[in-house]
Design an enzyme around this catalytic site. Sequence first.
Site, PDB file in Angstrom:
ATOM      1  N   GLY A 257     -41.383  86.437  89.463  1.00 21.05           N
ATOM      2  CA  GLY A 257     -42.239  86.910  90.764  1.00 21.05           C
ATOM      3  C   GLY A 257     -40.869  87.802  91.538  1.00 21.05           C
ATOM      4  O   GLY A 257     -41.169  88.706  92.268  1.00 21.05           O
ATOM      5  N   ASP A 258     -39.476  87.504  90.888  1.00 21.31           N
ATOM      6  CA  ASP A 258     -38.472  88.432  91.824  1.00 21.31           C
ATOM      7  C   ASP A 258     -38.770  89.806  91.139  1.00 21.31           C
ATOM      8  O   ASP A 258     -38.479  90.654  91.801  1.00 21.31           O
ATOM      9  CB  ASP A 258     -37.184  87.700  91.394  1.00 21.31           C
ATOM     10  CG  ASP A 258     -37.253  86.409  91.885  1.00 21.31           C
ATOM     11  OD1 ASP A 258     -37.730  85.928  92.870  1.00 21.31           O
ATOM     12  OD2 ASP A 258     -36.450  85.444  91.180  1.00 21.31           O
TER      13      ASP A 258
END
Length: 318
Positions: A257-258
Amino acid sequence: MIGVVCLNPALDITHHVAAVDWAGVNRPSAVYARPGGKGLNVARTLRAIGAEVLVMGLAGGVTGAGVESALGELGVPAAFTRIRGETRRTFAVVDGRSGDSALFNEPGPRVGVDEFTAFSVMYEKALGGCAAVVLSGSLPLGLAADTYARLIEMGATAGVPAVLDAQGEAMALGAAARPAIVKPNLAELEAWAGRRLSTERGADRAAVAAAARELRAAGAQAVVASLGAQGLLAATEDGGWQAMPPAAVAGNATGAGDAVAAGLAHGLVLGRPWDERLRHAVALGTATAAAPVAGEFSPADYTSVLDAVTVHREEARR
Ligand SMILES: Nc1ncnc2c1ncn2[C@@H]1O[C@H](COP(=O)(O)OP(=O)(O)OP(=O)(O)O)[C@@H](O)[C@H]1O
Ligand SMILES: [Mg+2]
């Protein structure tokens, strides 16, 4: 330059032990220490795709100094405001015999009002050189839930758009401050909406799209929900979009997600249209999920996934 705010960084320490003895002395056969925390993952991904970054964070004690010097070795420019408390560590102990790993995550320091004021002064100056800012991860103890909202508003005043990847009240209040993009994952969006958006078979796309539109109506200029192997679903000023990876991968999805947040910020700064922005973001997420080490990816995977991502407009109501 893309500014990456990291208010609660960490030093991630991993011990590999042949067979853990919980009542005795253990001698790790391998020890790894690397700077961690979501913002630092975002910054590393941005560096890896050639973007100029500046990490802006809070660091304290010997661990804070360790995070700063490790970032320097990685070639990630950073400006930390020194704080009195000790920067947190996370410990992972990996048992070679069972393959199990145990995680110990320290809560981190309490940040004083004076320390956040010092950070804000530095942040406001640095905004002058930023084309966008990314605000990622949990807030440290002592900071109010509207901290990201305030940083987003300061960005807006300086004409700098923000990408927000947070959860709970920090996300809800941050979204109301009209950031350019908010990136919740499925669980974070469900928590915000207060209802389930999935079935046993995974995310319910129509339900996710409806919640994303609601979060947009609550202030966010665009919402990009990340759905693990089901890719991304976006509600934007240019309508609804879906972006799918070619296949589910099995690696280490921590930090995927980062990587998506990094891809979205990069696309925003480059002025990529939504379809291209999402294509790159999915490819970075999936390449990161495919790599064995959390938060890392191979450029070859990124390139090959990029060619195979499918992006299309959502047919439902805009
Ligand atoms: N198993 C997987 N197979 C293929 N792609 C994946 C997989 N897991 C994640 N991805 C890719 O990474 C993106 C982000 O994943 P996810 O929704 O799990 O993020 P997240 O929960 O915010 O992760 P984190 O907070 O740990 O960084 C997805 O949109 C997808 O493109
Ligand atoms: Mg996440």
